[in-house]
Every structure is written in structure tokens, then in C-alpha cells.
Write a protein that holds these residues in place. Structure first.
Motif, mmCIF file in Angstrom:
data_model
loop_
_atom_site.group_PDB
_atom_site.id
_atom_site.type_symbol
_atom_site.label_atom_id
_atom_site.label_comp_id
_atom_site.label_asym_id
_atom_site.label_seq_id
_atom_site.Cartn_x
_atom_site.Cartn_y
_atom_site.Cartn_z
ATOM 1 N N SER A 1 0.813 -1.224 0.000
ATOM 2 C CA SER A 1 0.000 0.000 0.000
ATOM 3 C C SER A 1 0.839 1.263 0.000
ATOM 4 O O SER A 1 0.366 2.337 -0.367
ATOM 5 C CB SER A 1 -0.942 0.006 1.209
ATOM 6 N N THR A 2 2.119 1.158 0.417
ATOM 7 C CA THR A 2 3.000 2.328 0.363
ATOM 8 C C THR A 2 3.796 2.381 -0.935
ATOM 9 O O THR A 2 4.605 3.291 -1.127
ATOM 10 C CB THR A 2 3.986 2.337 1.552
ATOM 11 N N ASN A 3 3.582 1.381 -1.808
ATOM 12 C CA ASN A 3 4.262 1.391 -3.107
ATOM 13 C C ASN A 3 3.367 1.911 -4.222
ATOM 14 O O ASN A 3 3.856 2.394 -5.241
ATOM 15 C CB ASN A 3 4.727 -0.018 -3.462
ATOM 16 N N THR A 4 2.054 1.789 -4.040
ATOM 17 C CA THR A 4 1.130 2.215 -5.082
ATOM 18 C C THR A 4 -0.003 2.995 -4.461
ATOM 19 O O THR A 4 -0.279 2.868 -3.271
ATOM 20 C CB THR A 4 0.554 0.992 -5.838
ATOM 21 N N ILE B 1 -3.281 2.904 6.081
ATOM 22 C CA ILE B 1 -3.367 1.443 6.007
ATOM 23 C C ILE B 1 -2.236 0.764 6.776
ATOM 24 O O ILE B 1 -2.491 -0.131 7.595
ATOM 25 C CB ILE B 1 -3.426 0.977 4.538
ATOM 26 N N PRO B 2 -0.951 1.153 6.582
ATOM 27 C CA PRO B 2 0.104 0.504 7.376
ATOM 28 C C PRO B 2 -0.063 0.719 8.879
ATOM 29 O O PRO B 2 0.044 -0.232 9.660
ATOM 30 C CB PRO B 2 1.392 1.161 6.864
ATOM 31 N N TYR C 1 9.091 -1.091 -7.851
ATOM 32 C CA TYR C 1 8.676 -1.476 -6.495
ATOM 33 C C TYR C 1 9.551 -0.751 -5.486
ATOM 34 O O TYR C 1 10.637 -1.202 -5.127
ATOM 35 C CB TYR C 1 8.789 -2.995 -6.323
ATOM 36 N N ARG C 2 9.053 0.387 -5.013
ATOM 37 C CA ARG C 2 9.796 1.233 -4.074
ATOM 38 C C ARG C 2 8.898 1.635 -2.903
ATOM 39 O O ARG C 2 8.584 2.814 -2.725
ATOM 40 C CB ARG C 2 10.319 2.477 -4.786
ATOM 41 N N PRO C 3 8.454 0.675 -2.091
ATOM 42 C CA PRO C 3 7.558 1.018 -0.980
ATOM 43 C C PRO C 3 8.280 1.830 0.090
ATOM 44 O O PRO C 3 9.477 1.625 0.341
ATOM 45 C CB PRO C 3 7.133 -0.354 -0.439
#
Length: 745
Positions: free
Chosen positions: A69-72, A234-235, A387-389
């Protein structure tokens, strides 16, 4: 997505609703109704193991959700949005439908559990009227009232109500922990006799009933379309709810074990009411609050998942997609999707069995959690640059979460597990049929396969040895400008590379590299790939643009093989009806010999291939360098399904008087190599001098599906073109020249 505009036009929740939705679902019906029974049945350590094992699945899932959720940018649909944007719509929607069903069924589960809060009322009714009132007398009207409120007022009211019921829930827990142990005169009723691990054979049966208690940690993710900042909320909300829930459950196991005997824990469904201060009132009230809060969480999430699925046009019915995707008001509340969710919930409320419903939703939740963990693992392993969360988990947590999800499903109920996967496969096939343009299974492992292939190739290169005696297998490369006119050479490459080898086919385009030639090469390559899609082979197709045939060959033989092993064979082809084509092949054989390549020249005819006529291999005692390679190629080609009705026949031409000696030597060679060639398919021919070699071969192999024969460098020097063009009466021929003799192991 369906609720993407909600954050800018109306409701925009923070982290608190995510946390409270998660924690209220975690500390729900199972806690009050079944956890005392679990603690009593399995003992203190058994119950602790349930909590630990459950969170060994849910914690990696929470970490995976937080990471993804922190990547997109997460929009409406929560877990479905995350899975579909990571795996593609085909896989995502397949799991999304299962997720929606589990969320909708969860509403029924919590309403059924809510009804248990009215146990004193049911007991009074039976005592007064001597008639057992069905639980549905409360559960169905309760679900109807909940549906009316949510459909009329939407998520905003749901979140407000959530704060109230969470407050009651926490008050009930505080009074429970403040309560005193149950006093009893009987020794068996004394608290503290529950410290152990009992009834181990029933562990997974009880685990299946209790596991839905831990699944609530993702409930808040479904509100993603209504959050101001999903990447932050969310996190924080999901991880906070998961960790807080785990700690509460661990303390509850301890509190129950020191406050009640094993017998009491197993006998009293609402054992917490016997321990808590004012338990007769506050625990049923807490149960009602927790189940309603859990139902609220599920009922706010399920319609949004269905709305997101319909927004992506997943269902094969256009009108249904339009109806379900349609939102109500500025915040696009999923009114129509809500109706469908409640209809499903009503069906399962009518069932009325908490344990059966718990087992069903456990399966679908485990599939979802396993998928989320697998996404996280594949992204770690595949390492795509995109992919860079901002939040990072660890790959081994995700892998463990995935493997445990699958293992636990089979341990709970193998039949339900198989049925769940059958349903998933059927859903995928239906969705694939109606959404052919969307990304499918290949997209899941693309990045991971890239990394795996890269590492294997580097490893193989570093560990190659010149003296390595590993058995030979073909890594053949072919270049031809006639790819679209001559299918037979592609078939030959397909046969060689099917099982035991690897093939790389280059279409040759004469000219200089430019935008025009590049575009032309891409178009031809696309056509060739489309022609080979239905074929069962391991052949890789590419194009080569070069100003001359010689320079093209030089480029091709230097190109690395994508199989991870060095190319060791070059295949040329020409049309027997155009014998002049053999000239430029012979002119470039020296180029390939410089790299110690085995060389094959395929002469194709216009005759159709009759596989039942078999492969004829012609060998000579004076040409032992090529013999083993020809026999091996015959065996390798025969392994392809096209040749299942074929056979290999070996002919050996020898001098008069050496027939038995030649036959015995050949039989030993076949036996030592364990090749599936019967002795009846070996024929020794004594050359009397009345016929030339080409006449002998032409006579016996006139109808062969494929004829394989060797040629030596001396043949090119002395006979050249004449040798290759002297077999007019035979069909397809494969001429073979080995760089060195091969060993048949």
C-alpha cells in the motif's frame, strides 16, 4: 476506482477508522463465544499456539499489505485493488470475488454470533412457553435493521457507530481483566488446572473455528477508497490493530486459565460473564457490541470490493457491471453492491451455524492472505525498479506467510481446501474467457523468473569447466531468411529442442540496421511467435539484421544462449528444389568450425512428413566421429509427440566380410547407451561396389520420414555441392558433421 473521488468530494477518514475497524473485528464474536472453549479444550499452551500460529499468518499479511500500500496509490476496493494491481486483473479479480464472498459471509457470521448475546432471552422464552425459539427470530431482523441503516446512511454513519461499539467493547474487556477467579469447592472446578496442551488431535479443528478472530486485521483496508491518505493510514492502522489484537488475545488466554477451571471453560459458552465485574450484563453487551462492530466493518468493506470488481468490468454481464459500479451521492456509496452483499448475508444467516460458517470463511481468507504474502515475496525476489515502498517488510516473512496459509488450509480441511481451489480455478477460467486482453498468470512470475534466470546463467558461467564430462545435449542455433515460406526447419528445431535440448531460431533480414528494418524484423518476429504459440516446444525466436549472410552467421554464433548453456550446434537449411542455395552454406561452414560447433544441414523437400515411416540413420565404420551424434539426434527427435507412431532404423554400410563384427559393435553401442532402438531395426549392408553410397541410401530410405547421414570435411573438399545434391529421390535429409565424437552415456 469506484470510490476514488470520495477523498476529494466528501468523506476522508484518517488512520483511526482503519485501526478501530481492524481491532473491533479481531476482538469479536470468537473471543466471546468460542475462545473459552478453545482454552479449555487445548489448555493454556494449546491456546497460545493457536494465537501464535494464527498471527504467523496474519502478521506477514499485515506487513505485506503495509508494504504494497505504500508502493502504489491504493484506491477503492482495498485488498482487491492491491492484488489486482500487482497480479493483474485476471488473477486479482479471481481472488477478489473469493474475497468479496468471504466478506459478505462474514456479515452473516457476526450477525449469527450477535444472536448469542440474547441467550438469556431464549432461555426465558423456553422456560415460559416451553417452545424453543429459533435463533433466526433475532438474527434475520437484526441483519435487516443493519442493512436498512447502512444502505440509507452509508459509511459515514457506520464509522460513527463504530466508535460507540468499540467503546463498549473496550469497557467489557477492562471489566473482564478486573474480574476475580471463579470460586468453587470441587477440586475439578478450581481455577488453574488448565496449564498444559490437551487434545492435540483436535487442534486444527478448533484452530479453524478460532482463525476468523484474527482475520479482522485487514478489515480496515476495505475503506481505502474513503481514506485521506491510504499509504499512511493502512500501514499504521493495520499493523497497530494486528499487534494490539495479538497482545490482547495472549493476555485473555492467561486470564481465562487463571480465572476458571478447564471444566468451566468447556461448559459455559459465555465464560467471560462469570469472570468479569458485572459480567451478566457487560459481557452480553460486549458480545453484542463486538459482533455488531465486526458486522459493521464487514458490511462497509464487502460492497466496496464488489463495486471495485464491477468498476473493472470483471463480470461477463455489462448491465450487472454498470449497476454494481454505480455509486450513490458525492461519495459514491456502493448502494447496489450493498444490496447484493446483504442478500448473500441473509442466505447464510438462515443457515444459523457459527462453526460451519467460520470454517468456510477461514478458507477464503487464507487464500486471500496467502496471495498477499505471495505478491510481497515475488516483488522482493523479482526486484522490479517500480517497487519502491516507503515501508519495507522482509521476503522471508512473506514467504513464510504464504506457505503457512497453504499448509494450514490443508490441515484444517483437505476437502474444503481442494474445493476452494477448484472454485478459484473455475472463476479464473471464466474471467480469462471474458477478459482476454488483461494480464494473466504470466505476469505473476515474470520478474521472479527474470531474476532466477539471471542468477542461474551467471552461476553456470562461473562454474563451467573445460574438462567437464557432463553428458551432451543440443543447444542448437539456426538462421534462415525463409522462415515464413518453409515450416519444416521450424518443425525440426521444435523436435530437437522439445525435451532434451534448447533451440534458438533467428530470422535473417538482409540489410543495415535502421528504423525501417527494425520495424520489419519486429513484425516478422511477431508473426513467427504467433505461429508457434500452439506448438509444444522450447524454442526461442528472434531476428537478425545484417548486411550479409556471412556477417549474420558470425553474429549468431557469438550470441549467448538464453538457456544458460553455450550454443554448441549450428543448423543450416536449404530447399532441395533450389540446389544453388547450398553454395553459400558451404562457403560459411569454416566460420562455424572455428568455434568448434557441430554443424547440421537440413535439406527440405516438398514431400509431406509421414511420421510412421520413421527416422533412418545411416552410419559407416569409417565415419565414427559423426555416428554417436546422429544416433543421439535420432533419439532426441523421436522424443517429440509428433513421432509417437514412428521408429528409428539404423543402417550401417560396411566392407564385405565385416557384417557380423559391425553388427555386434553397433548392438553394444545401442545397449550401453540404453537407447530405445530394437535390434530388429538395425540393418548391416555390405557394400559390394556395384552401387554407389547415394544409390544404396536412396533405395532403402526413399519413403523415410527423415533421413540422417553424416558428412566429413573431406567430402566438402572433394565432392562439395555434388554430394549434397545427389539424393534426389529421398525426402527430408539431415546432414550431420560433429566437431568431436560424442559419448552415449
Amino acid at each position: 476506482m469506484a470510490n476514488a473521488k470520495a477523498t476529494t468530494h466528501g468523506v476522508g477518514f484518517g488512520t483511526a477508522p482503519v485501526f478501530f475497524t481492524a481491532i473491533s473485528t479481531i476482538l469479536g464474536a470468537i473471543l466471546f463465544l468460542r475462545f473459552g472453549f478453545a482454552v479449555g479444550s487445548l489448555g493454556f499452551w494449546g491456546a497460545i499456539l493457536i494465537v501464535v500460529l494464527g498471527h504467523m499468518i496474519t502478521l506477514p499479511t499485515a506487513l505485506a499489505i503495509s508494504e504494497i500500500s505504500t508502493n502504489t496509490r491504493v484506491e477503492g476496493g482495498g485488498e482487491y485493488f492491491i492484488i489486482s494491481r500487482s497480479f493483474g486483473l485476471k488473477i486479482g479479480s479471481t481472488i477478489g470475488i473469493a474475497l468479496f464472498l468471504s466478506q459478505a459471509i462474514s456479515v452473516a457470521f457476526y450477525i449469527i454470533a450477535f444472536t448469542e448475546a440474547f441467550e438469556p432471552f431464549f432461555n426465558w422464552w423456553y422456560a415460559t412457553f416451553e417452545y424453543e425459539l429459533p435463533r433466526q427470530a433475532i438474527s434475520i431482523p437484526a441483519l435487516g435493521l443493519l442493512a436498512l441503516i447502512i444502505l440509507k446512511r452509508g459509511a459515514n454513519l457506520g464509522v460513527k457507530a463504530l466508535y460507540v461499539v468499540v467503546g463498549i467493547l473496550f469497557l467489557a474487556l477492562i471489566l473482564f481483566f478486573a474480574g476475580k477467579p471463579i470460586e468453587a469447592e470441587e477440586a475439578l472446578r478450581q481455577p488453574g488446572n488448565n496449564f498444559g496442551f490437551f487434545n492435540r488431535d483436535n487442534f486444527f479443528v478448533i484452530f479453524a473455528i478460532c482463525f476468523p478472530a484474527f482475520t479482522g486485521m485487514t478489515a480496515g483496508v476495505g475503506l481505502s477508497g474513503d481514506l485521506k491518505n491510504p499509504g499512511k493510514s493502512i500501514p499504521l492502522g493495520t499493523l497497530g490493530g494486528t499487534v494490539a489484537g495479538m497482545l490482547v488475545y495472549l493476555f485473555i488466554v492467561w486470564k481465562m486459565s487463571v480465572s476458571a477451571s478447564q471444566a468451566d471453560l468447556m461448559e459455559h459458552q459465555l465464560i467471560m460473564s462469570h469472570i468479569a465485574i458485572g459480567g451478566a450484563i457487560i459481557i452480553p453487551l460486549g458480545l453484542a457490541a463486538s459482533t455488531i462492530s465486526s458486522a459493521l466493518g464487514s458490511v462497509m468493506v464487502a460492497p466496496r470490493t464488489l463495486q471495485a470488481l464491477a468498476y473493472d468490468k470483471i463480470f461477463p454481464f455489462r448491465r450487472f457491471n454498470l449497476l454494481m459500479a454505480k455509486g450513490k451521492g458525492k461519495t459514491r456509496e456502493p448502494f447496489n453492491a450493498g444490496i447484493v452483499s446483504f442478500v448473500i448475508a441473509f442466505l447464510f444467516v438462515a443457515l444459523g451455524d457459527v462453526d460451519v460458517v467460520a470454517e468456510i470463511i477461514s478458507m477464503f481468507f487464507l487464500i486471500t492472505y496467502g496471495s498477499l504474502c505471495l505478491i510481497s515475496f515475488l516483488n522482493h525476489f523479482g526486484a522490479p525498479p517500480s517497487y519502491r515502498p516507503r515501508f519495507r517488510s522482509r521476503w522471508y516473512f512473506s514467504l513464510a506467510g504464504f506457505l503457512l496459509s497453504v499448509w494450514v488450509m490443508f490441515m484444517i480441511n483437505p476437502f474444503y481446501t481442494i474445493m476452494a481451489y477448484v472454485i478459484i480455478v473455475i472463476l479464473y477460467l471464466v474471467i480469462e474467457h471474458y477478459n482476454k486482453d488483461q494480464k494473466g498468470l504470466v505476469n505473476i512470475f515474470k520478474g521472479s523468473l527474470f531474476q532466477l534466470n539471471r542468477k542461474i546463467q551467471v552461476y553456470m558461467q562461473k562454474n563451467q569447466s573445460e574438462t567437464d564430462a557432463d553428458e551432451w545435449r543440443p543447444a542448437v542455433v539456426c538462421i534462415s531468411p525463409h522462415s515464413l515460406e518453409r515450416e519444416k526447419v521450424l518443425d525440426l528445431m521444435k523436435w530437437i529442442s522439445y525435451k532434451h535440448g534448447f533451440g534458438t531460431y533467428f530470422h535473417y533480414l538482409e540489410g543495415y540496421y535502421s528504423k525501417q528494418t527494425y520495424a520489419e524484423s519486429r513484425e516478422i518476429m511477431k508473426q513467427l511467435i504467433n505461429l508457434q504459440i500452439e506448438e509444444n516446444n522450447a524454442m526461442y525466436i528472434d531476428t537478425m539484421i545484417s548486411p550479409s549472410y556471412t556477417s549474420a552467421i558470425a553474429q549468431v554464433i557469438q550470441a549467448p544462449s538464453i538457456s544458460g548453456m553455450e550454443n554448441n550446434m549450428v543448423l543450416f537449411e536449404y530447399d532441395k528444389n533450389k540446389p544453388e542455395e547450398i553454395h553459400r552454406i558451404l562457403e560459411n561452414i569454416k566460420l562455424t568450425k572455428a568455434g568448434n560447433f557441430d554443424v547440421c544441414i537440413f535439406a527440405s523437400s516438398t514431400a509431406s512428413v509421414r511420421f510412421q515411416n520413421g527416422i533412418h540413420v545411416w552410419i559407416r565404420p569409417t565415419d565414427m566421429t559423426n555416428t554417436n551424434l546422429m544416433i543421439l539426434l535420432g533419439y532426441i527427435i523421436m522424443a517429440h509427440p509428433d513421432w509417437q507412431k514412428g521408429h528409428i532404423k539404423i543402417f550401417s554400410i560396411c566392407a564385405p566380410g565385416h557384417t557380423e563384427e559391425t553388427k555386434q559393435e553397433l548392438e553394444e553401442r545401442i545397449a550401453s547407451g540404453r537407447l530405445p532402438i530394437t535390434l530388429t531395426n538395425i540393418e548391416i549392408i555390405a557394400s559390394t561396389g556395384n552401387q554407389t553410397i547415394s544409390e544404396i541410401i536412396s533405395t532403402r530410405s526413399r519413403n523415410a520420414a527423415l533421413t540422417i547421414m553424416g558428412f566429413r570435411d573431406e567430402k566438402i573438399k572433394h565432392e562439395g555441392v555434388h554430394f549434397f545434391n545427389s539424393f534426389h529421390d529421398i525426402g527430408d535429409i539431415l546432414f550431420v558433421n560433429a566437431a568431436k565424437s560424442k559419448e552415449i552415456k
